[in-house]
Design an enzyme around this catalytic site. Sequence first.
Site, short mmCIF file in Angstrom:
data_model
loop_
_atom_site.label_atom_id
_atom_site.label_comp_id
_atom_site.label_asym_id
_atom_site.label_seq_id
_atom_site.Cartn_x
_atom_site.Cartn_y
_atom_site.Cartn_z
N TYR A 73 32.67 27.03 37.07
CA TYR A 73 31.80 27.87 36.24
C TYR A 73 32.23 27.78 34.78
O TYR A 73 31.42 27.51 33.89
CB TYR A 73 31.85 29.32 36.72
CG TYR A 73 31.22 30.31 35.77
CD1 TYR A 73 29.85 30.30 35.52
CD2 TYR A 73 32.01 31.26 35.12
CE1 TYR A 73 29.28 31.21 34.65
CE2 TYR A 73 31.44 32.18 34.25
CZ TYR A 73 30.08 32.15 34.02
OH TYR A 73 29.52 33.04 33.14
N ALA A 74 33.52 28.02 34.52
CA ALA A 74 34.03 27.96 33.15
C ALA A 74 33.88 26.56 32.57
O ALA A 74 33.54 26.39 31.40
CB ALA A 74 35.49 28.40 33.13
#
Length: 336
Positions: free
Chosen positions: A152-153
Amino acid sequence: MRYLITGTAGFIGFHLAKRLLDEGHFVVGFDGMTPYYDVAMKEERHAILARSNAFTPVIGMLEDMTALERAAELAEPEIIIHLAAQAGVRYSLENPRSYVDSNLTGSFNVLELAREISPRHLMLASTSSVYGSNDKIPFAEADRADEPMTIYAATKKSMELMAHSYAHLHKIPTTAFRFFTVYGPWGRPDMALFKFVDAIRKGKPIDVYGEGQMSRDFTYIDDLIEAIVKLTDVAPSEDNRVTVEGVIDTLSPQAPFRVVNIGGGQPVELMRFVETVEAALGTPAIRNMLPMQQGDVPRTYAAPDLLMALTGFKPEIELEEGVKRFVEWFGEHYAR
Protein backbone atom coordinates in the site's frame (compact mmCIF):
# COMPACT_ATOMS: atom_id res chain seq x y z
CA MET A 1 -15.61 26.15 -9.62
CA ARG A 2 -15.89 22.86 -11.46
CA TYR A 3 -14.37 19.80 -9.78
CA LEU A 4 -13.75 16.21 -10.77
CA ILE A 5 -13.27 14.14 -7.61
CA THR A 6 -12.46 10.44 -7.63
CA GLY A 7 -13.68 8.38 -4.68
CA THR A 8 -16.79 10.40 -3.79
CA ALA A 9 -18.55 7.33 -2.36
CA GLY A 10 -15.60 6.88 0.01
CA PHE A 11 -15.13 8.39 3.45
CA ILE A 12 -12.95 11.38 2.55
CA GLY A 13 -14.31 11.95 -0.94
CA PHE A 14 -17.87 12.10 0.39
CA HIS A 15 -17.02 14.75 2.97
CA LEU A 16 -15.01 16.82 0.49
CA ALA A 17 -17.70 16.69 -2.19
CA LYS A 18 -20.39 17.65 0.33
CA ARG A 19 -18.35 20.63 1.53
CA LEU A 20 -17.77 21.85 -2.03
CA LEU A 21 -21.43 21.36 -2.99
CA ASP A 22 -22.52 23.27 0.13
CA GLU A 23 -20.29 26.12 -1.03
CA GLY A 24 -21.97 26.23 -4.44
CA HIS A 25 -19.42 24.41 -6.60
CA PHE A 26 -20.13 21.85 -9.34
CA VAL A 27 -18.83 18.34 -8.65
CA VAL A 28 -18.63 15.24 -10.81
CA GLY A 29 -17.90 12.29 -8.56
CA PHE A 30 -16.22 9.15 -9.88
CA ASP A 31 -16.34 5.92 -7.88
CA GLY A 32 -16.09 2.18 -8.51
CA MET A 33 -18.35 1.10 -5.62
CA THR A 34 -15.97 -1.78 -4.92
CA PRO A 35 -16.98 -4.35 -2.26
CA TYR A 36 -13.89 -3.84 -0.08
CA TYR A 37 -16.43 -2.83 2.57
CA ASP A 38 -20.22 -2.38 2.72
CA VAL A 39 -21.38 -1.06 -0.66
CA ALA A 40 -24.65 0.06 0.95
CA MET A 41 -22.71 2.64 2.96
CA LYS A 42 -21.11 3.94 -0.24
CA GLU A 43 -24.48 4.13 -1.97
CA GLU A 44 -25.91 6.03 1.00
CA ARG A 45 -23.10 8.58 0.83
CA HIS A 46 -23.73 9.12 -2.89
CA ALA A 47 -27.47 9.43 -2.26
CA ILE A 48 -26.78 12.28 0.18
CA LEU A 49 -24.58 14.04 -2.38
CA ALA A 50 -27.23 13.54 -5.08
CA ARG A 51 -29.62 15.76 -3.13
CA SER A 52 -27.68 18.58 -4.79
CA ASN A 53 -28.40 19.29 -8.46
CA ALA A 54 -24.74 20.29 -8.76
CA PHE A 55 -23.56 16.71 -8.19
CA THR A 56 -23.20 14.20 -11.01
CA PRO A 57 -22.06 10.65 -10.19
CA VAL A 58 -20.17 8.44 -12.62
CA ILE A 59 -19.69 4.81 -11.63
CA GLY A 60 -16.54 3.20 -12.98
CA MET A 61 -13.17 1.75 -12.10
CA LEU A 62 -9.99 3.80 -12.23
CA GLU A 63 -8.52 1.19 -14.55
CA ASP A 64 -11.23 2.06 -17.12
CA MET A 65 -9.84 5.06 -19.00
CA THR A 66 -13.01 5.40 -21.07
CA ALA A 67 -15.11 5.82 -17.92
CA LEU A 68 -12.69 8.41 -16.55
CA GLU A 69 -12.83 10.36 -19.80
CA ARG A 70 -16.62 10.28 -19.70
CA ALA A 71 -16.52 11.77 -16.21
CA ALA A 72 -14.09 14.45 -17.37
CA GLU A 73 -16.35 15.39 -20.29
CA LEU A 74 -19.23 15.91 -17.86
CA ALA A 75 -17.10 17.83 -15.36
CA GLU A 76 -14.94 20.04 -17.60
CA PRO A 77 -12.93 20.39 -14.39
CA GLU A 78 -10.78 23.28 -13.33
CA ILE A 79 -9.53 21.15 -10.42
CA ILE A 80 -9.07 17.37 -10.26
CA ILE A 81 -8.85 15.80 -6.80
CA HIS A 82 -7.82 12.14 -6.87
CA LEU A 83 -8.90 10.42 -3.66
CA ALA A 84 -9.98 7.01 -4.95
CA ALA A 85 -7.63 4.18 -4.04
CA GLN A 86 -7.48 0.70 -2.67
CA ALA A 87 -7.12 1.61 0.98
CA GLY A 88 -6.12 -0.34 4.06
CA VAL A 89 -2.66 -1.35 5.22
CA ARG A 90 -3.58 -4.84 6.42
CA TYR A 91 -5.66 -5.79 3.38
CA SER A 92 -2.59 -5.15 1.23
CA LEU A 93 -1.08 -8.28 2.75
CA GLU A 94 -4.03 -10.35 1.50
CA ASN A 95 -4.69 -8.85 -1.92
CA PRO A 96 -1.67 -6.88 -3.15
CA ARG A 97 -2.75 -6.97 -6.80
CA SER A 98 -5.76 -4.77 -6.09
CA TYR A 99 -3.35 -2.05 -4.91
CA VAL A 100 -1.34 -2.25 -8.11
CA ASP A 101 -4.50 -2.11 -10.23
CA SER A 102 -6.06 0.84 -8.42
CA ASN A 103 -3.19 2.85 -6.97
CA LEU A 104 -0.71 2.42 -9.82
CA THR A 105 -2.67 1.76 -13.02
CA GLY A 106 -5.63 3.83 -11.83
CA SER A 107 -3.48 6.75 -10.75
CA PHE A 108 -1.59 6.59 -14.05
CA ASN A 109 -4.94 6.97 -15.84
CA VAL A 110 -5.75 10.03 -13.73
CA LEU A 111 -2.37 11.52 -14.66
CA GLU A 112 -3.05 10.82 -18.33
CA LEU A 113 -6.44 12.50 -17.94
CA ALA A 114 -4.77 15.54 -16.40
CA ARG A 115 -2.30 15.65 -19.29
CA GLU A 116 -5.23 15.83 -21.72
CA ILE A 117 -7.21 18.40 -19.73
CA SER A 118 -4.49 20.62 -18.19
CA PRO A 119 -6.43 21.50 -15.03
CA ARG A 120 -5.63 24.54 -12.92
CA HIS A 121 -4.62 22.20 -10.10
CA LEU A 122 -4.25 18.42 -9.76
CA MET A 123 -4.45 17.16 -6.19
CA LEU A 124 -3.56 13.61 -5.13
CA ALA A 125 -4.16 11.75 -1.88
CA SER A 126 -1.05 10.07 -0.51
CA THR A 127 -0.44 8.75 3.00
CA SER A 128 1.73 8.97 6.09
CA SER A 129 2.50 5.29 5.45
CA VAL A 130 5.17 6.37 2.94
CA TYR A 131 7.38 7.36 5.90
CA GLY A 132 7.57 3.73 6.98
CA SER A 133 9.10 3.31 10.44
CA ASN A 134 11.27 6.42 10.29
CA ASP A 135 13.14 7.04 13.54
CA LYS A 136 13.23 10.81 12.96
CA ILE A 137 10.14 12.50 14.34
CA PRO A 138 8.06 14.41 13.55
CA PHE A 139 7.79 13.23 9.94
CA ALA A 140 8.62 16.14 7.64
CA GLU A 141 7.89 16.12 3.91
CA ALA A 142 11.57 16.46 3.02
CA ASP A 143 12.51 13.34 5.04
CA ARG A 144 13.46 10.19 3.15
CA ALA A 145 10.44 8.04 2.38
CA ASP A 146 12.08 5.22 0.49
CA GLU A 147 11.51 2.25 2.80
CA PRO A 148 7.78 1.38 2.58
CA MET A 149 6.59 -1.34 4.96
CA THR A 150 3.63 -2.47 2.81
CA ILE A 151 2.65 -2.63 -0.86
CA TYR A 152 0.00 0.00 0.00
CA ALA A 153 2.70 2.48 1.02
CA ALA A 154 4.84 1.51 -1.96
CA THR A 155 2.03 2.19 -4.42
CA LYS A 156 1.30 5.58 -2.87
CA LYS A 157 4.96 6.65 -3.01
CA SER A 158 5.12 5.40 -6.59
CA MET A 159 2.08 7.53 -7.41
CA GLU A 160 3.88 10.58 -6.03
CA LEU A 161 6.89 9.84 -8.22
CA MET A 162 4.78 9.36 -11.36
CA ALA A 163 2.93 12.58 -10.60
CA HIS A 164 6.21 14.51 -10.31
CA SER A 165 7.27 13.33 -13.76
CA TYR A 166 3.93 14.38 -15.26
CA ALA A 167 4.11 17.76 -13.51
CA HIS A 168 7.55 18.27 -15.03
CA LEU A 169 6.81 16.99 -18.53
CA HIS A 170 3.37 18.51 -18.95
CA LYS A 171 3.48 21.51 -16.60
CA ILE A 172 0.56 20.31 -14.47
CA PRO A 173 0.47 22.09 -11.08
CA THR A 174 0.27 19.14 -8.68
CA THR A 175 -0.05 18.76 -4.92
CA ALA A 176 0.26 15.39 -3.22
CA PHE A 177 -1.01 15.50 0.35
CA ARG A 178 -0.07 12.87 2.92
CA PHE A 179 -2.93 12.02 5.28
CA PHE A 180 -2.40 11.04 8.92
CA THR A 181 -4.98 8.59 10.41
CA VAL A 182 -8.21 10.31 9.41
CA TYR A 183 -11.34 9.55 11.46
CA GLY A 184 -14.87 10.82 11.94
CA PRO A 185 -18.53 10.26 10.99
CA TRP A 186 -19.09 8.07 7.93
CA GLY A 187 -15.64 6.52 8.48
CA ARG A 188 -14.74 3.16 6.98
CA PRO A 189 -15.91 0.07 8.90
CA ASP A 190 -12.41 -1.44 8.72
CA MET A 191 -10.84 1.45 10.67
CA ALA A 192 -10.02 1.18 14.36
CA LEU A 193 -12.51 3.72 15.69
CA PHE A 194 -15.46 2.16 13.87
CA LYS A 195 -14.46 -1.35 14.94
CA PHE A 196 -13.88 -0.31 18.56
CA VAL A 197 -17.19 1.52 18.93
CA ASP A 198 -19.13 -1.27 17.24
CA ALA A 199 -17.53 -3.98 19.41
CA ILE A 200 -17.82 -2.12 22.73
CA ARG A 201 -21.50 -1.33 22.11
CA LYS A 202 -22.09 -5.05 21.50
CA GLY A 203 -20.07 -6.15 24.54
CA LYS A 204 -17.46 -7.83 22.35
CA PRO A 205 -13.67 -7.62 22.83
CA ILE A 206 -11.52 -5.20 20.85
CA ASP A 207 -8.15 -6.16 19.37
CA VAL A 208 -5.38 -3.85 20.63
CA TYR A 209 -2.28 -4.41 18.52
CA GLY A 210 1.29 -3.73 19.49
CA GLU A 211 0.29 -4.37 23.13
CA GLY A 212 -1.06 -0.79 23.05
CA GLN A 213 2.41 0.72 22.67
CA MET A 214 1.83 2.30 19.24
CA SER A 215 0.87 5.94 18.66
CA ARG A 216 -0.93 7.71 15.83
CA ASP A 217 -1.37 11.33 14.76
CA PHE A 218 -5.15 11.33 14.47
CA THR A 219 -6.78 13.85 12.10
CA TYR A 220 -10.50 14.63 12.39
CA ILE A 221 -12.29 14.61 9.03
CA ASP A 222 -13.46 18.24 9.19
CA ASP A 223 -9.88 19.40 9.73
CA LEU A 224 -8.68 17.32 6.81
CA ILE A 225 -11.33 18.75 4.49
CA GLU A 226 -10.53 22.30 5.61
CA ALA A 227 -6.87 21.71 4.76
CA ILE A 228 -7.67 20.30 1.31
CA VAL A 229 -10.02 23.18 0.50
CA LYS A 230 -7.40 25.73 1.53
CA LEU A 231 -4.73 23.94 -0.53
CA THR A 232 -6.87 24.07 -3.68
CA ASP A 233 -5.99 27.78 -3.88
CA VAL A 234 -2.24 27.10 -3.58
CA ALA A 235 -1.37 25.43 -6.89
CA PRO A 236 2.42 24.93 -6.74
CA SER A 237 4.46 27.63 -8.43
CA GLU A 238 7.46 29.81 -7.75
CA ASP A 239 5.00 32.58 -6.82
CA ASN A 240 4.07 30.74 -3.61
CA ARG A 241 7.41 29.20 -2.69
CA VAL A 242 7.63 29.17 1.12
CA THR A 243 10.51 31.18 2.57
CA VAL A 244 9.55 30.96 6.24
CA GLU A 245 12.60 30.33 8.43
CA GLY A 246 12.77 26.74 9.65
CA VAL A 247 10.26 25.42 7.09
CA ILE A 248 11.49 23.37 4.14
CA ASP A 249 9.26 23.78 1.11
CA THR A 250 8.96 20.66 -1.04
CA LEU A 251 8.24 22.67 -4.19
CA SER A 252 10.29 20.87 -6.81
CA PRO A 253 13.05 22.78 -8.63
CA GLN A 254 12.10 20.84 -11.77
CA ALA A 255 8.30 20.94 -11.70
CA PRO A 256 5.19 22.67 -10.30
CA PHE A 257 4.90 19.87 -7.76
CA ARG A 258 4.70 19.83 -3.97
CA VAL A 259 4.14 17.28 -1.18
CA VAL A 260 2.28 18.45 1.94
CA ASN A 261 1.49 16.67 5.22
CA ILE A 262 -2.03 17.01 6.54
CA GLY A 263 -1.77 16.20 10.23
CA GLY A 264 -1.84 18.16 13.45
CA GLY A 265 1.46 17.05 14.95
CA GLN A 266 -0.18 15.69 18.10
CA PRO A 267 0.39 11.91 18.26
CA VAL A 268 -1.75 9.93 20.70
CA GLU A 269 -0.80 6.68 22.41
CA LEU A 270 -3.09 3.81 21.42
CA MET A 271 -4.13 3.18 25.03
CA ARG A 272 -5.21 6.80 25.42
CA PHE A 273 -7.21 6.40 22.23
CA VAL A 274 -8.95 3.33 23.68
CA GLU A 275 -9.66 5.17 26.94
CA THR A 276 -11.12 8.09 24.98
CA VAL A 277 -13.48 5.76 23.14
CA GLU A 278 -14.49 4.12 26.43
CA ALA A 279 -15.20 7.53 27.98
CA ALA A 280 -17.31 8.65 25.01
CA LEU A 281 -19.38 5.46 25.20
CA GLY A 282 -19.49 5.34 28.98
CA THR A 283 -18.54 1.67 28.77
CA PRO A 284 -15.23 -0.11 29.43
CA ALA A 285 -13.79 -2.21 26.62
CA ILE A 286 -12.85 -5.87 26.84
CA ARG A 287 -9.26 -5.57 25.63
CA ASN A 288 -7.61 -8.34 23.65
CA MET A 289 -3.92 -7.37 23.75
CA LEU A 290 -2.03 -8.60 20.68
CA PRO A 291 1.47 -8.18 19.19
CA MET A 292 2.10 -5.71 16.40
CA GLN A 293 0.81 -6.90 13.04
CA GLN A 294 2.99 -7.37 10.00
CA GLY A 295 3.30 -4.09 8.12
CA ASP A 296 2.35 -1.89 11.09
CA VAL A 297 4.61 0.97 12.17
CA PRO A 298 5.18 1.99 15.80
CA ARG A 299 4.18 5.63 15.34
CA THR A 300 3.03 8.37 12.99
CA TYR A 301 3.77 11.99 13.78
CA ALA A 302 3.20 14.82 11.32
CA ALA A 303 5.24 17.98 11.01
CA PRO A 304 2.46 20.47 10.04
CA ASP A 305 4.77 23.45 9.42
CA LEU A 306 4.55 23.49 5.62
CA LEU A 307 0.76 23.24 5.68
CA MET A 308 0.68 26.14 8.15
CA ALA A 309 3.02 28.23 6.00
CA LEU A 310 0.95 27.64 2.87
CA THR A 311 -2.55 28.01 4.33
CA GLY A 312 -2.33 29.45 7.84
CA PHE A 313 -4.14 26.35 9.06
CA LYS A 314 -3.39 23.06 10.74
CA PRO A 315 -5.69 20.36 12.19
CA GLU A 316 -6.86 21.42 15.63
CA ILE A 317 -9.92 19.40 16.71
CA GLU A 318 -8.99 17.49 19.86
CA LEU A 319 -9.31 13.71 19.94
CA GLU A 320 -11.93 13.79 22.71
CA GLU A 321 -14.19 16.07 20.66
CA GLY A 322 -13.69 14.10 17.44
CA VAL A 323 -14.40 10.74 19.06
CA LYS A 324 -17.49 12.21 20.76
CA ARG A 325 -18.83 13.37 17.38
CA PHE A 326 -18.20 9.95 15.85
CA VAL A 327 -19.93 8.12 18.70
CA GLU A 328 -22.95 10.42 18.37
CA TRP A 329 -23.11 9.81 14.61
CA PHE A 330 -22.71 6.05 15.08
CA GLY A 331 -25.51 5.91 17.63
CA GLU A 332 -27.88 7.90 15.41
CA HIS A 333 -26.97 6.09 12.20
CA TYR A 334 -27.17 2.54 13.49
CA ALA A 335 -30.22 3.14 15.67
CA ARG A 336 -32.33 3.46 12.54
